[in-house]
Design a protein around this motif. Structure first.
Motif, PDB file in Angstrom:
ATOM      1  N   GLY A  50      20.590 -16.350   5.047  1.00  9.29           N
ATOM      2  CA  GLY A  50      20.009 -17.628   4.625  1.00  9.29           C
ATOM      3  C   GLY A  50      18.560 -17.485   4.204  1.00  9.29           C
ATOM      4  O   GLY A  50      18.132 -18.057   3.188  1.00  9.29           O
ATOM      5  N   LEU A  51      17.792 -16.715   4.959  1.00  7.90           N
ATOM      6  CA  LEU A  51      16.387 -16.501   4.612  1.00  7.90           C
ATOM      7  C   LEU A  51      16.263 -15.713   3.315  1.00  7.90           C
ATOM      8  O   LEU A  51      15.377 -15.984   2.491  1.00  7.90           O
ATOM      9  CB  LEU A  51      15.671 -15.780   5.754  1.00  7.90           C
ATOM     10  CG  LEU A  51      15.590 -16.548   7.078  1.00  7.90           C
ATOM     11  CD1 LEU A  51      14.878 -15.712   8.136  1.00  7.90           C
ATOM     12  CD2 LEU A  51      14.871 -17.879   6.896  1.00  7.90           C
ATOM     13  N   GLU A  52      17.169 -14.752   3.114  1.00  8.51           N
ATOM     14  CA  GLU A  52      17.129 -13.968   1.880  1.00  8.51           C
ATOM     15  C   GLU A  52      17.466 -14.851   0.676  1.00  8.51           C
ATOM     16  O   GLU A  52      16.873 -14.708  -0.400  1.00  8.51           O
ATOM     17  CB  GLU A  52      18.098 -12.789   1.945  1.00  8.51           C
ATOM     18  CG  GLU A  52      17.986 -11.859   0.744  1.00  8.51           C
ATOM     19  CD  GLU A  52      18.847 -10.612   0.850  1.00  8.51           C
ATOM     20  OE1 GLU A  52      18.824  -9.816  -0.107  1.00  8.51           O
ATOM     21  OE2 GLU A  52      19.549 -10.445   1.875  1.00  8.51           O
ATOM     22  N   ILE A  53      18.408 -15.762   0.846  1.00 12.39           N
ATOM     23  CA  ILE A  53      18.741 -16.694  -0.235  1.00 12.39           C
ATOM     24  C   ILE A  53      17.516 -17.534  -0.597  1.00 12.39           C
ATOM     25  O   ILE A  53      17.167 -17.680  -1.775  1.00 12.39           O
ATOM     26  CB  ILE A  53      19.913 -17.606   0.166  1.00 12.39           C
ATOM     27  CG1 ILE A  53      21.207 -16.793   0.275  1.00 12.39           C
ATOM     28  CG2 ILE A  53      20.088 -18.748  -0.839  1.00 12.39           C
ATOM     29  CD1 ILE A  53      22.353 -17.540   0.928  1.00 12.39           C
ATOM     30  N   LEU A  54      16.856 -18.072   0.414  1.00  7.53           N
ATOM     31  CA  LEU A  54      15.665 -18.889   0.162  1.00  7.53           C
ATOM     32  C   LEU A  54      14.587 -18.089  -0.569  1.00  7.53           C
ATOM     33  O   LEU A  54      13.994 -18.560  -1.544  1.00  7.53           O
ATOM     34  CB  LEU A  54      15.110 -19.434   1.481  1.00  7.53           C
ATOM     35  CG  LEU A  54      15.856 -20.617   2.113  1.00  7.53           C
ATOM     36  CD1 LEU A  54      15.323 -20.894   3.507  1.00  7.53           C
ATOM     37  CD2 LEU A  54      15.719 -21.858   1.238  1.00  7.53           C
ATOM     38  N   GLU A  55      14.349 -16.864  -0.108  1.00  5.33           N
ATOM     39  CA  GLU A  55      13.324 -16.026  -0.724  1.00  5.33           C
ATOM     40  C   GLU A  55      13.672 -15.652  -2.158  1.00  5.33           C
ATOM     41  O   GLU A  55      12.776 -15.392  -2.978  1.00  5.33           O
ATOM     42  CB  GLU A  55      13.128 -14.751   0.092  1.00  5.33           C
ATOM     43  CG  GLU A  55      12.430 -14.966   1.419  1.00  5.33           C
ATOM     44  CD  GLU A  55      12.235 -13.675   2.181  1.00  5.33           C
ATOM     45  OE1 GLU A  55      11.069 -13.336   2.495  1.00  5.33           O
ATOM     46  OE2 GLU A  55      13.240 -12.991   2.458  1.00  5.33           O
ATOM     47  N   SER A  56      14.960 -15.631  -2.477  1.00  3.46           N
ATOM     48  CA  SER A  56      15.412 -15.167  -3.790  1.00  3.46           C
ATOM     49  C   SER A  56      15.510 -16.283  -4.828  1.00  3.46           C
ATOM     50  O   SER A  56      15.782 -16.002  -6.003  1.00  3.46           O
ATOM     51  CB  SER A  56      16.790 -14.496  -3.652  1.00  3.46           C
ATOM     52  OG  SER A  56      16.728 -13.391  -2.770  1.00  3.46           O
ATOM     53  N   LEU A  57      15.307 -17.516  -4.435  1.00  2.00           N
ATOM     54  CA  LEU A  57      15.404 -18.618  -5.391  1.00  2.00           C
ATOM     55  C   LEU A  57      14.351 -18.466  -6.489  1.00  2.00           C
ATOM     56  O   LEU A  57      13.206 -18.097  -6.199  1.00  2.00           O
ATOM     57  CB  LEU A  57      15.229 -19.955  -4.684  1.00  2.00           C
ATOM     58  CG  LEU A  57      16.354 -20.369  -3.724  1.00  2.00           C
ATOM     59  CD1 LEU A  57      15.940 -21.594  -2.921  1.00  2.00           C
ATOM     60  CD2 LEU A  57      17.653 -20.642  -4.485  1.00  2.00           C
ATOM     61  N   PRO A  58      14.697 -18.763  -7.734  1.00  8.62           N
ATOM     62  CA  PRO A  58      13.711 -18.662  -8.812  1.00  8.62           C
ATOM     63  C   PRO A  58      12.679 -19.782  -8.717  1.00  8.62           C
ATOM     64  O   PRO A  58      12.837 -20.716  -7.923  1.00  8.62           O
ATOM     65  CB  PRO A  58      14.569 -18.808 -10.071  1.00  8.62           C
ATOM     66  CG  PRO A  58      15.718 -19.647  -9.639  1.00  8.62           C
ATOM     67  CD  PRO A  58      16.004 -19.226  -8.219  1.00  8.62           C
ATOM     68  N   GLU A  59      11.650 -19.694  -9.535  1.00  9.08           N
ATOM     69  CA  GLU A  59      10.631 -20.739  -9.555  1.00  9.08           C
ATOM     70  C   GLU A  59      11.263 -22.084  -9.893  1.00  9.08           C
ATOM     71  O   GLU A  59      12.119 -22.186 -10.776  1.00  9.08           O
ATOM     72  CB  GLU A  59       9.554 -20.406 -10.584  1.00  9.08           C
ATOM     73  CG  GLU A  59       8.749 -19.162 -10.259  1.00  9.08           C
ATOM     74  CD  GLU A  59       7.946 -19.301  -8.969  1.00  9.08           C
ATOM     75  OE1 GLU A  59       7.194 -20.299  -8.854  1.00  9.08           O
ATOM     76  OE2 GLU A  59       8.092 -18.433  -8.095  1.00  9.08           O
ATOM     77  N   PHE A  60      10.839 -23.126  -9.186  1.00 12.38           N
ATOM     78  CA  PHE A  60      11.390 -24.455  -9.421  1.00 12.38           C
ATOM     79  C   PHE A  60      10.795 -25.078 -10.683  1.00 12.38           C
ATOM     80  O   PHE A  60       9.672 -24.763 -11.077  1.00 12.38           O
ATOM     81  CB  PHE A  60      11.111 -25.381  -8.229  1.00 12.38           C
ATOM     82  CG  PHE A  60      11.626 -24.875  -6.920  1.00 12.38           C
ATOM     83  CD1 PHE A  60      12.716 -24.025  -6.856  1.00 12.38           C
ATOM     84  CD2 PHE A  60      11.018 -25.259  -5.729  1.00 12.38           C
ATOM     85  CE1 PHE A  60      13.193 -23.558  -5.645  1.00 12.38           C
ATOM     86  CE2 PHE A  60      11.488 -24.799  -4.502  1.00 12.38           C
ATOM     87  CZ  PHE A  60      12.568 -23.947  -4.459  1.00 12.38           C
ATOM     88  N   GLU A  61      11.536 -25.979 -11.274  1.00 11.75           N
ATOM     89  CA  GLU A  61      11.041 -26.724 -12.426  1.00 11.75           C
ATOM     90  C   GLU A  61      10.453 -28.048 -11.932  1.00 11.75           C
ATOM     91  O   GLU A  61      11.150 -29.058 -11.826  1.00 11.75           O
ATOM     92  CB  GLU A  61      12.178 -26.969 -13.424  1.00 11.75           C
ATOM     93  CG  GLU A  61      12.674 -25.691 -14.094  1.00 11.75           C
ATOM     94  CD  GLU A  61      13.666 -25.953 -15.216  1.00 11.75           C
ATOM     95  OE1 GLU A  61      14.401 -26.959 -15.149  1.00 11.75           O
ATOM     96  OE2 GLU A  61      13.698 -25.144 -16.156  1.00 11.75           O
ATOM     97  N   VAL A  62       9.176 -28.037 -11.605  1.00 15.57           N
ATOM     98  CA  VAL A  62       8.517 -29.237 -11.074  1.00 15.57           C
ATOM     99  C   VAL A  62       7.615 -29.898 -12.112  1.00 15.57           C
ATOM    100  O   VAL A  62       7.195 -31.039 -11.932  1.00 15.57           O
ATOM    101  CB  VAL A  62       7.722 -28.916  -9.795  1.00 15.57           C
ATOM    102  CG1 VAL A  62       8.645 -28.447  -8.695  1.00 15.57           C
ATOM    103  CG2 VAL A  62       6.643 -27.875 -10.058  1.00 15.57           C
ATOM    104  N   GLY A  63       7.306 -29.185 -13.181  1.00 17.19           N
ATOM    105  CA  GLY A  63       6.552 -29.778 -14.287  1.00 17.19           C
ATOM    106  C   GLY A  63       5.209 -30.351 -13.909  1.00 17.19           C
ATOM    107  O   GLY A  63       4.768 -31.362 -14.480  1.00 17.19           O
ATOM    108  N   GLY A  64       4.522 -29.728 -12.936  1.00 15.26           N
ATOM    109  CA  GLY A  64       3.197 -30.191 -12.557  1.00 15.26           C
ATOM    110  C   GLY A  64       3.184 -31.461 -11.731  1.00 15.26           C
ATOM    111  O   GLY A  64       2.122 -32.015 -11.432  1.00 15.26           O
ATOM    112  N   ARG A  65       4.369 -31.959 -11.337  1.00 14.15           N
ATOM    113  CA  ARG A  65       4.422 -33.187 -10.538  1.00 14.15           C
ATOM    114  C   ARG A  65       4.018 -32.935  -9.089  1.00 14.15           C
ATOM    115  O   ARG A  65       4.127 -31.814  -8.589  1.00 14.15           O
ATOM    116  CB  ARG A  65       5.837 -33.760 -10.565  1.00 14.15           C
ATOM    117  CG  ARG A  65       6.269 -34.301 -11.915  1.00 14.15           C
ATOM    118  CD  ARG A  65       7.721 -34.746 -11.893  1.00 14.15           C
ATOM    119  NE  ARG A  65       8.632 -33.626 -11.814  1.00 14.15           N
ATOM    120  CZ  ARG A  65       9.939 -33.735 -11.614  1.00 14.15           C
ATOM    121  NH1 ARG A  65      10.478 -34.935 -11.431  1.00 14.15           N
ATOM    122  NH2 ARG A  65      10.713 -32.667 -11.561  1.00 14.15           N
TER     123      ARG A  65
END
Length: 235
Positions: free
Chosen positions: A166-181
Motif C-alpha cells: 500500500g505504501l509503495e502504491i502511494l509513493e508510485s502515484l504520478p503527479e496530481f492534476e491540481v492546476g494550481g488550486r
C-alpha cells in the motif's frame, strides 16, 4: 500494421487513470473506501446557508482551522482536542470549505468503522487515500512497477506485506492534476490505527503522505479521535 505494433509497444510503457481505478475497485470491495462524493463533494448544506456549528466556534476550533487554512505556507496541522468529536470537526470543516471555496480541492478520508481493529483501520485509510488520489492523476501517465496488480493484490490480502504494498502504491502515484488550486487533505482519526504492532507503520504512512502533499503544495490536516478503551485498560 506498423501503427498497431507501435501502439502496443507504447502501451506497455503507459497506464491510464481508468486502469488504476479498475485496480482500486477491488480494494473498495474489501475495505469500504470512502465514496467519491463524501471524499470530495459533500457540502452538508453549507451551500444553502447552513452555519458552522456553534460549539466549534466557542471551542476555538473554527479560529484554529481558519488560521491554518489561510497560513502563508501550506503545511501539516493536527487538531487534537478531545472535547470535540474529531470526525465532526473534520467533516464539518471539509463541507464548509467546499461550499466557500468551490475551486479548491478538499479531500477527506476517515475510518468507516471506528470500532474495528487497528490494523483494519490502517488498511482502510491507506485504501481510501489511494482510491481518492486515483481521481487526481492524469488521464495517461508512465507505468511504474509500484502500481502493479501484484501490489494491489497484496494490499487486498492484508498483513505486513499488504502495508508495504500500500505504501509503495502511494509513493508510485504520478503527479496530481491540481492546476494550481488550493488543496486540502483531511485524515480523520489516524490515531485509531495505532497500537504497539502498527505504530511504526502509521509513522511510515504519515511520512509518505506528507511527502506527497508537500509536492503538491497542499495543506494536510490530521484530526485526533478520543482513544478507545482497550481490554488491557480494565485488567
Amino acid at each position: 500494421m506498423a501503427g498497431s505494433i507501435l501502439k502496443r509497444a507504447f502501451g506497455t510503457r503507459t497506464m491510464t487513470r481508468k486502469d488504476l481505478q479498475k485496480l482500486v475497485t477491488e480494494l473498495d470491495a474489501i475495505y469500504k473506501c470512502v465514496p467519491y462524493f463524501l471524499a470530495f463533494e459533500d457540502k452538508r448544506g453549507y451551500n444553502i446557508g447552513k452555519q458552522f456549528p456553534e460549539h466549534l466556534y466557542k471551542g476555538g476550533v473554527y479560529k484554529e482551522l481558519q488560521d491554518y487554512w489561510y497560513s502563508p505556507r501550506p503545511g501539516i496541522h493536527t487538531l487534537d482536542r478531545y472535547n470535540v468529536f474529531a470526525g465532526m470537526a473534520g467533516c464539518e470543516w471539509a463541507a464548509y470549505q467546499r461550499a466557500r471555496h468551490p475551486k479548491a480541492i478538499v479531500m477527506r478520508v476517515y475510518p468507516d468503522d471506528r470500532t474495528a481493529k487497528e490494523e483494519h483501520i490502517l488498511f482502510q485509510l491507506i485504501s481510501s487515500l489511494i482510491c481518492s488520489f486515483s481521481t487526481l492523476v492524469p488521464v495517461e501517465f508512465d507505468k511504474v512497477d509500484g502500481l502493479s496488480k501484484r501490489n494491489f493484490e497484496a494490499l487486498a490480502q492484508g498483513g505486513a506485506q499488504g502495508i508495504e504494498a500500500g505504501l509503495e502504491i502511494l509513493e508510485s502515484l504520478p503527479e496530481f492534476e491540481v492546476g494550481g488550486r488550493q488543496f486540502l487533505c483531511i485524515v480523520d482519526a489516524l490515531n485509531l490505527a495505532e497500537n504497539k504492532d502498527t505504530v511504526a507503520d502509521v509513522k511510515k504512512l504519515k511520512a509518505v503522505l506528507e511527502q506527497i502533499l508537500a509536492r503538491h503544495n497542499a495543506h494536510l490536516l490530521y484530526t485526533v479521535a478520543k482513544p478507545r478503551k482497550r481490554e488491557e485498560d480494565f485488567s
